[in-house]
Scaffold this active site. Structure first.
Site, PDB file in Angstrom:
ATOM      1  N   GLU A   1      14.637   7.250  -0.443  1.00  0.00           N
ATOM      2  CA  GLU A   1      13.935   6.599  -1.622  1.00  0.00           C
ATOM      3  C   GLU A   1      13.197   5.237  -1.253  1.00  0.00           C
ATOM      4  O   GLU A   1      12.962   4.657  -2.277  1.00  0.00           O
ATOM      5  CB  GLU A   1      15.465   6.151  -2.439  1.00  0.00           C
ATOM      6  CG  GLU A   1      16.115   7.355  -3.065  1.00  0.00           C
ATOM      7  CD  GLU A   1      17.028   8.069  -2.257  1.00  0.00           C
ATOM      8  OE1 GLU A   1      17.221   9.331  -2.364  1.00  0.00           O
ATOM      9  OE2 GLU A   1      17.425   7.584  -1.007  1.00  0.00           O
TER      10      GLU A   1
ATOM     11  N   HIS B   1      17.945  18.339   8.530  1.00  0.00           N
ATOM     12  CA  HIS B   1      17.637  17.179   7.418  1.00  0.00           C
ATOM     13  C   HIS B   1      16.927  15.932   8.097  1.00  0.00           C
ATOM     14  O   HIS B   1      16.141  15.506   7.456  1.00  0.00           O
ATOM     15  CB  HIS B   1      19.178  16.934   7.155  1.00  0.00           C
ATOM     16  CG  HIS B   1      19.200  15.781   5.999  1.00  0.00           C
ATOM     17  ND1 HIS B   1      18.966  16.073   4.688  1.00  0.00           N
ATOM     18  CD2 HIS B   1      19.327  14.576   6.250  1.00  0.00           C
ATOM     19  CE1 HIS B   1      19.159  14.737   4.177  1.00  0.00           C
ATOM     20  NE2 HIS B   1      19.514  13.829   4.980  1.00  0.00           N
TER      21      HIS B   1
ATOM     22  N   TRP C   1      22.149   3.547   2.887  1.00  0.00           N
ATOM     23  CA  TRP C   1      22.852   4.802   3.950  1.00  0.00           C
ATOM     24  C   TRP C   1      22.659   3.916   5.269  1.00  0.00           C
ATOM     25  O   TRP C   1      21.977   3.042   5.972  1.00  0.00           O
ATOM     26  CB  TRP C   1      21.795   5.748   3.843  1.00  0.00           C
ATOM     27  CG  TRP C   1      22.732   6.996   4.648  1.00  0.00           C
ATOM     28  CD1 TRP C   1      22.429   7.601   5.870  1.00  0.00           C
ATOM     29  CD2 TRP C   1      23.732   7.735   3.977  1.00  0.00           C
ATOM     30  NE1 TRP C   1      23.253   8.554   5.921  1.00  0.00           N
ATOM     31  CE2 TRP C   1      24.113   8.566   4.864  1.00  0.00           C
ATOM     32  CE3 TRP C   1      24.490   7.757   2.833  1.00  0.00           C
ATOM     33  CZ2 TRP C   1      25.291   9.698   4.515  1.00  0.00           C
ATOM     34  CZ3 TRP C   1      25.518   8.528   2.477  1.00  0.00           C
ATOM     35  CH2 TRP C   1      25.863   9.493   3.464  1.00  0.00           C
TER      36      TRP C   1
ATOM     37  N   CYS D   1      17.536   3.822   8.233  1.00  0.00           N
ATOM     38  CA  CYS D   1      18.032   4.316   9.429  1.00  0.00           C
ATOM     39  C   CYS D   1      18.489   5.794   9.225  1.00  0.00           C
ATOM     40  O   CYS D   1      19.262   6.072   8.279  1.00  0.00           O
ATOM     41  CB  CYS D   1      19.066   3.606  10.043  1.00  0.00           C
ATOM     42  SG  CYS D   1      19.855   4.384  11.511  1.00  0.00           S
TER      43      CYS D   1
END
Length: 158
Positions: free
Chosen positions: A67, A97, A31, A89
């Site tokens: 993760e 969130h 991500w 990041c």
């Protein structure tokens, strides 16, 4: 010292141990890939410059920063891995969130350090904007990947 006043790629070479025979796992979040790839390049280059053989650098990708903790645990449990570097990041958004993910990742990585008694390094950027992230991933503030790699090297010499 605030990042705004420090180049993350500058570090003291005091207490750097010989890591030529050590193996490092680098767990990289997919991500925010533009940022995490730059962090990975910085970490890998710093390890190579400090005597780590390319064959002793293991890269594993995980889908996101959340993760990283489990990916780090899988690497830390390997007897042939001396240190783990986690790179990710999480950019502030409009919801909470950001807070939940960052807290979970920080606690998770800390727990892996303690569980396996190995250096597991938190190289996760938590900026407000994409621009701030890029500034810390090879931009005007250097590269947090460099800092994470040096931290791993120094912890192995502790």
């Amino acid at each position: 010292m605030a990042t705004a006043l420090k180049n993350l790629s500058e570090y003291s070479d005091k207490n750097l141990s010989d890591v030529s025979g050590k193996t490092f796992a680098i767990v990289v979040s997919e991500w925010n890939e533009e940022v995490t790839e730059a962090l990975y390049k910085g970490a890998k280059e710093t390890l190579l410059v400090n005597g780590v053989s390319e064959k002793n650098i293991i890269r594993k990708n995980v889908p996101g920063s959340y993760e990283l903790s489990l990916g780090a645990q899988w690497m830390a449990q390997r007897a042939d891995v001396d240190a783990v570097i986690c790179l990710g990041c999480v950019i502030q958004g409009e919801t909470k969130h950001f807070d939940f993910i960052n807290q979970a990742v920080a606690i998770g990585i800390t727990e892996v350090n303690l569980k396996f008694n190995k250096p597991v390094i938190f190289g996760v950027l938590t900026p407000d904007t994409q621009e701030q992230a890029l500034d810390r991933a090879g931009g005007k503030h250097g590269n947090k990947g460099d800092e994470a790699a040096i931290t791993a090297i120094k912890m192995l010499g502790f």
